[in-house]
Scaffold this active site. Sequence first.
Site, PDB file in Angstrom:
ATOM      1  N   ARG A   1       6.215 -64.016  32.423  1.00 29.84           N
ATOM      2  CA  ARG A   1       6.303 -65.483  32.372  1.00 29.84           C
ATOM      3  C   ARG A   1       5.424 -66.136  33.432  1.00 29.84           C
ATOM      4  NH1 ARG A   1      12.051 -68.530  32.274  1.00 29.84           N
ATOM      5  NH2 ARG A   1      12.257 -67.941  34.448  1.00 29.84           N
TER       6      ARG A   1
ATOM      7  N   ARG B   1      27.187 -71.999  35.179  1.00 31.79           N
ATOM      8  CA  ARG B   1      26.798 -70.603  35.400  1.00 31.79           C
ATOM      9  C   ARG B   1      27.936 -69.816  36.021  1.00 31.79           C
ATOM     10  NH1 ARG B   1      21.016 -71.422  35.521  1.00 31.79           N
ATOM     11  NH2 ARG B   1      19.826 -69.512  35.810  1.00 31.79           N
TER      12      ARG B   1
ATOM     13  N   LYS C   1      16.366 -70.192  26.964  1.00 32.88           N
ATOM     14  CA  LYS C   1      17.140 -71.441  26.919  1.00 32.88           C
ATOM     15  C   LYS C   1      16.254 -72.677  27.073  1.00 32.88           C
ATOM     16  CE  LYS C   1      19.758 -70.564  30.484  1.00 32.88           C
ATOM     17  NZ  LYS C   1      19.305 -69.222  30.923  1.00 32.88           N
TER      18      LYS C   1
ATOM     19  N   ARG D   1       6.517 -67.737  39.085  1.00 36.85           N
ATOM     20  CA  ARG D   1       7.574 -68.236  39.959  1.00 36.85           C
ATOM     21  C   ARG D   1       8.008 -67.125  40.906  1.00 36.85           C
ATOM     22  NH1 ARG D   1      11.972 -70.780  35.937  1.00 36.85           N
ATOM     23  NH2 ARG D   1      13.341 -69.612  37.319  1.00 36.85           N
TER      24      ARG D   1
ATOM     25  N   ARG E   1      18.854 -61.442  39.606  1.00 33.42           N
ATOM     26  CA  ARG E   1      19.310 -62.529  38.736  1.00 33.42           C
ATOM     27  C   ARG E   1      20.104 -61.991  37.556  1.00 33.42           C
ATOM     28  NH1 ARG E   1      13.838 -64.960  37.517  1.00 33.42           N
ATOM     29  NH2 ARG E   1      14.803 -66.489  36.170  1.00 33.42           N
TER      30      ARG E   1
HETATM   31  P1  ADP Z   1      16.496 -68.904  34.719  1.00 33.91           P
HETATM   32  O1  ADP Z   1      17.405 -69.373  33.629  1.00 33.91           O
HETATM   33  O2  ADP Z   1      15.170 -68.459  34.216  1.00 33.91           O
HETATM   34  O3  ADP Z   1      17.130 -67.971  35.704  1.00 33.91           O
HETATM   35  P2  ADP Z   1      16.690 -71.469  35.994  1.00 33.91           P
HETATM   36  O4  ADP Z   1      15.476 -72.295  36.098  1.00 33.91           O
HETATM   37  O5  ADP Z   1      17.759 -71.887  35.069  1.00 33.91           O
HETATM   38  O6  ADP Z   1      16.105 -70.068  35.651  1.00 33.91           O
HETATM   39  O7  ADP Z   1      17.351 -71.272  37.437  1.00 33.91           O
HETATM   40  C1  ADP Z   1      16.617 -70.844  38.555  1.00 33.91           C
HETATM   41  C2  ADP Z   1      17.534 -70.706  39.772  1.00 33.91           C
HETATM   42  O8  ADP Z   1      18.121 -71.982  40.091  1.00 33.91           O
HETATM   43  C3  ADP Z   1      18.733 -69.787  39.605  1.00 33.91           C
HETATM   44  O9  ADP Z   1      18.407 -68.428  39.795  1.00 33.91           O
HETATM   45  C4  ADP Z   1      19.681 -70.330  40.690  1.00 33.91           C
HETATM   46  O10 ADP Z   1      19.308 -69.924  41.965  1.00 33.91           O
HETATM   47  C5  ADP Z   1      19.443 -71.826  40.589  1.00 33.91           C
HETATM   48  N1  ADP Z   1      20.390 -72.451  39.618  1.00 33.91           N
HETATM   49  C6  ADP Z   1      20.069 -73.033  38.424  1.00 33.91           C
HETATM   50  N2  ADP Z   1      21.179 -73.482  37.798  1.00 33.91           N
HETATM   51  C7  ADP Z   1      22.223 -73.172  38.588  1.00 33.91           C
HETATM   52  C8  ADP Z   1      23.630 -73.336  38.490  1.00 33.91           C
HETATM   53  N3  ADP Z   1      24.215 -73.919  37.424  1.00 33.91           N
HETATM   54  N4  ADP Z   1      24.420 -72.880  39.514  1.00 33.91           N
HETATM   55  C9  ADP Z   1      23.875 -72.296  40.582  1.00 33.91           C
HETATM   56  N5  ADP Z   1      22.563 -72.080  40.742  1.00 33.91           N
HETATM   57  C10 ADP Z   1      21.725 -72.509  39.754  1.00 33.91           C
END
Ligand code: ADP
Length: 207
Positions: free
Chosen positions: A122, A88, A13, A152, A163
């Site tokens: 990654r 999410r 994404k 990370r 996740r």
């Molecule tokens: P990825 O898509 O690779 O999992 P992101 O950078 O989008 O990574 O998100 C990393 C973390 O940030 C998630 O695992 C969560 O803990 C938090 N996070 C991101 N966006 C949201 C959201 N919309 N609601 C709740 N937690 C979020």
Amino acid sequence: MKIILLGAPGSGKGTLAKNIVKDFSLAHISTGDMFRECVKSGSELGNKVKSIMDSGALVPDEVTIEIVKDRLSKDDCKNGFILDGFPRTIKQAEALEKISQIDTVILVDLSKEEIIERLSARRTCLKCGSTFNKNDVPNGKCLNCESELIQRDDDKPLTISNRLEVYEKNTAPLINFYSDRLVKFSSAGTPEETYRPVKAFLKKLEA
Ligand code: ADP
Ligand code: ZN
């Protein structure tokens, strides 16, 4: 255009969003990036967010919705935006309906096996946020800004599987929620291959 990018962690994404905003004047809103900034600040909220992210869980809906609501009220969102990592959960999607009218939801599609492989390989630049496959950067330095790349904490094996579980349980139901506005694109190819049909689609939408 008001667009949501939906897809599992590691589906690509963020990379797709970066390509889109090079060609279209849309604000790129990544809640993951926003939370990582928040962690860097070292605030009390930042420390809480860090332990949540490291475990692979979601930041509570109330906090997330508030942050996104505030962000969407900024001037640069007036001409449209692309949401990357939000919503999410169904609760977040319902809250978003009250804040703004989304035109299109792009589902970024990738097999689970490929997702695990990509997340494990990654590497992320702490400075500029760019991500790379570890095999593409033998010296471990960012190809954009030369800074050190790191893995990370939430890209480590145990957190990855958490996740993906969280995604299946909380986020995948959004595919149904948005069925009237959903278009699906595979991200199995290179970033350029993935972006090409999306760009063509968005050009048409814009016209
Ligand atoms: P990825 O898509 O690779 O999992 P992101 O950078 O989008 O990574 O998100 C990393 C973390 O940030 C998630 O695992 C969560 O803990 C938090 N996070 C991101 N966006 C949201 C959201 N919309 N609601 C709740 N937690 C979020
Ligand atoms: Zn960098």
